[in-house]
Design an enzyme around this catalytic site. Structure first.
Site, PDB file in Angstrom:
ATOM      1  N   ASN A 165       0.834  -1.207   0.000  1.00 18.37           N
ATOM      2  CA  ASN A 165       0.000   0.000   0.000  1.00 18.37           C
ATOM      3  C   ASN A 165       0.865   1.252   0.000  1.00 18.37           C
ATOM      4  OD1 ASN A 165       0.639  -0.831   2.781  1.00 18.37           O
ATOM      5  ND2 ASN A 165      -0.726   0.807   3.460  1.00 18.37           N
ATOM      6  N   MET A 166       0.328   2.318  -0.587  1.00 20.34           N
ATOM      7  CA  MET A 166       1.049   3.580  -0.694  1.00 20.34           C
ATOM      8  C   MET A 166       0.098   4.733  -0.394  1.00 20.34           C
ATOM      9  SD  MET A 166       3.060   2.746  -4.255  1.00 20.34           S
ATOM     10  CE  MET A 166       3.948   4.290  -4.268  1.00 20.34           C
ATOM     11  N   GLU A 167       0.550   5.640   0.466  1.00 20.55           N
ATOM     12  CA  GLU A 167      -0.211   6.844   0.810  1.00 20.55           C
ATOM     13  C   GLU A 167       0.689   8.057   0.605  1.00 20.55           C
ATOM     14  OE1 GLU A 167      -2.075   4.153   4.439  1.00 20.55           O
ATOM     15  OE2 GLU A 167      -0.782   5.875   4.877  1.00 20.55           O
ATOM     16  N   CYS A 184     -10.650  -3.376  -3.516  1.00 21.14           N
ATOM     17  CA  CYS A 184      -9.689  -4.267  -4.160  1.00 21.14           C
ATOM     18  C   CYS A 184     -10.373  -5.443  -4.835  1.00 21.14           C
ATOM     19  CB  CYS A 184      -8.672  -4.765  -3.142  1.00 21.14           C
ATOM     20  SG  CYS A 184      -7.545  -3.458  -2.599  1.00 21.14           S
ATOM     21  N   HIS A 239      -3.815   0.655  -2.945  1.00 25.10           N
ATOM     22  CA  HIS A 239      -3.949  -0.507  -2.081  1.00 25.10           C
ATOM     23  C   HIS A 239      -2.920  -1.570  -2.476  1.00 25.10           C
ATOM     24  CE1 HIS A 239      -8.263   0.424  -0.584  1.00 25.10           C
ATOM     25  NE2 HIS A 239      -7.735   1.510  -1.120  1.00 25.10           N
ATOM     26  N   CYS A 246     -10.255  -5.500   0.757  1.00 23.56           N
ATOM     27  CA  CYS A 246     -11.439  -4.665   0.938  1.00 23.56           C
ATOM     28  C   CYS A 246     -12.304  -4.729  -0.321  1.00 23.56           C
ATOM     29  CB  CYS A 246     -11.042  -3.224   1.238  1.00 23.56           C
ATOM     30  SG  CYS A 246     -10.254  -2.379  -0.158  1.00 23.56           S
ATOM     31  N   GLU A 276      -3.103  -4.789  -3.038  1.00 17.69           N
ATOM     32  CA  GLU A 276      -3.482  -5.670  -4.145  1.00 17.69           C
ATOM     33  C   GLU A 276      -3.370  -4.944  -5.482  1.00 17.69           C
ATOM     34  OE1 GLU A 276      -6.210  -6.854  -0.643  1.00 17.69           O
ATOM     35  OE2 GLU A 276      -5.072  -5.111  -1.324  1.00 17.69           O
TER      36      GLU A 276
END
Length: 298
Positions: free
Chosen positions: A89-91, A132, A102, A129, A104
């Site tokens: 995951n990347m924010e 995804c 996300h 989720c 996936e």
């Protein structure tokens, strides 16, 4: 070994630590396990493919960029070619949460950008989720793709997403990961060419708003990403995020982007310009330009 992996290393079984260390010590490790790597790891650990993928999740999770949630999710997509692709995951600080990637999505897009044409399985350390699950439903694997989670029996996407809505409901035959070329003329400097080439292979069967992004990092390397549209629209992945996935999996810091180009269709229904500029600005890159493309000219 790249520093990002040191925290996960003690969580691996001892025989896997020994087996994986030469790969992680390699300066050019890019988050991909080749078929020969997988075969060697299986032989040296005695694990089958499903167990091995689960055991490697701590390594994938170390690739997470999570300054907002501080919640690291790792995923591994397994291609029918025998290649395995890490994702996480990347924010992005100072950018809307809608720009988040996300795990996936990361692993799937990583496989797509490396040329994988179909996936057999996704292994992830937390339950996918709804976002995804819908993203996966765009794949040419369909709902038969296997999903593996720690402590659970392997299920299919169909088990996680019964009575699914997808491309077929909109009479769309194109699927994500199936190779496609939209026929745009590739020209300009090297960064423009990379962005246009990415747009050529983007997946946008609903809006036909094809787009691609190319980034030049401080190291001089170029990372390009393609737009991945979704039947449910909101789970669509912007081309910038796709390029950032590739950059992250190549162990490059996202705040080292020196220059960026967005290529998109002239007169498109949708455009990526404002969102791309804003997210790049949040990452400290202000050298950003737009290249418009058409079927006959650039």
């Amino acid at each position: 070994m790249h520093p990002r992996f040191t925290a996960a290393f003690p969580a691996l079984p001892a025989d896997l630590q020994t087996a994986i260390q030469p790969l992680l010590d390699s300066a050019d490790f890019d988050g991909v396990l080749r078929p020969q790597d997988v075969a060697r790891l299986k032989q040296e650990t005695g694990l089958d493919e499903d167990a091995l993928a689960l055991a490697l999740l701590p390594i994938a999770a170390c690739c997470a960029v999570a300054p907002v949630s501080h919640f690291n999710v790792g995923a591994i997509s397994r291609g029918v070619s025998g290649h395995w692709y890490f994702g996480a995951n990347m924010e992005f600080e100072h950018a809307p949460l809608q720009q988040t990637v996300h795990a996936e999505q990361s692993a799937i897009t990583h496989a797509w950008l490396r040329g994988e044409e179909k996936l057999d399985a996704i292994t992830v350390n937390y339950t996918p989720c709804g976002h995804c699950r819908q993203f996966m439903n765009e794949l040419n694997s369909g709902t038969a793709i296997r999903i593996s989670l720690p402590g659970r029996a392997i299920s299919t996407l169909g088990d996680y997403l019964p009575d699914a809505f997808g491309p077929a409901d909109l009479n769309i035959t194109e699927r994500l990961l199936t190779p496609i070329d939209h026929g745009f003329t590739v020209q300009g400097d090297d960064l423009q060419q990379a962005a246009i080439d990415a747009a050529n292979h983007s997946h946008a069967p609903y809006s036909h708003s094809f787009s691609g992004v190319a980034l030049r990092s401080e190291s001089g390397k170029i990372f390009s990403g393609r737009y991945a549209e979704n039947a449910a629209f909101n789970p669509s992945l912007p081309p910038l995020q796709a390029a950032l996935i590739l950059m992250n999996m190549s162990n490059e810091t996202l705040t080292t982007i020196q220059q960026a180009v967005l290529a998109e269709c002239q007169g498109s229904t949708l455009n990526q310009l404002d969102a791309t500029r804003a997210t790049l600005s949040a990452l400290g890159c202000e050298d950003f330009s737009l290249t418009l493309v058409s079927k006959t000219s650039v």
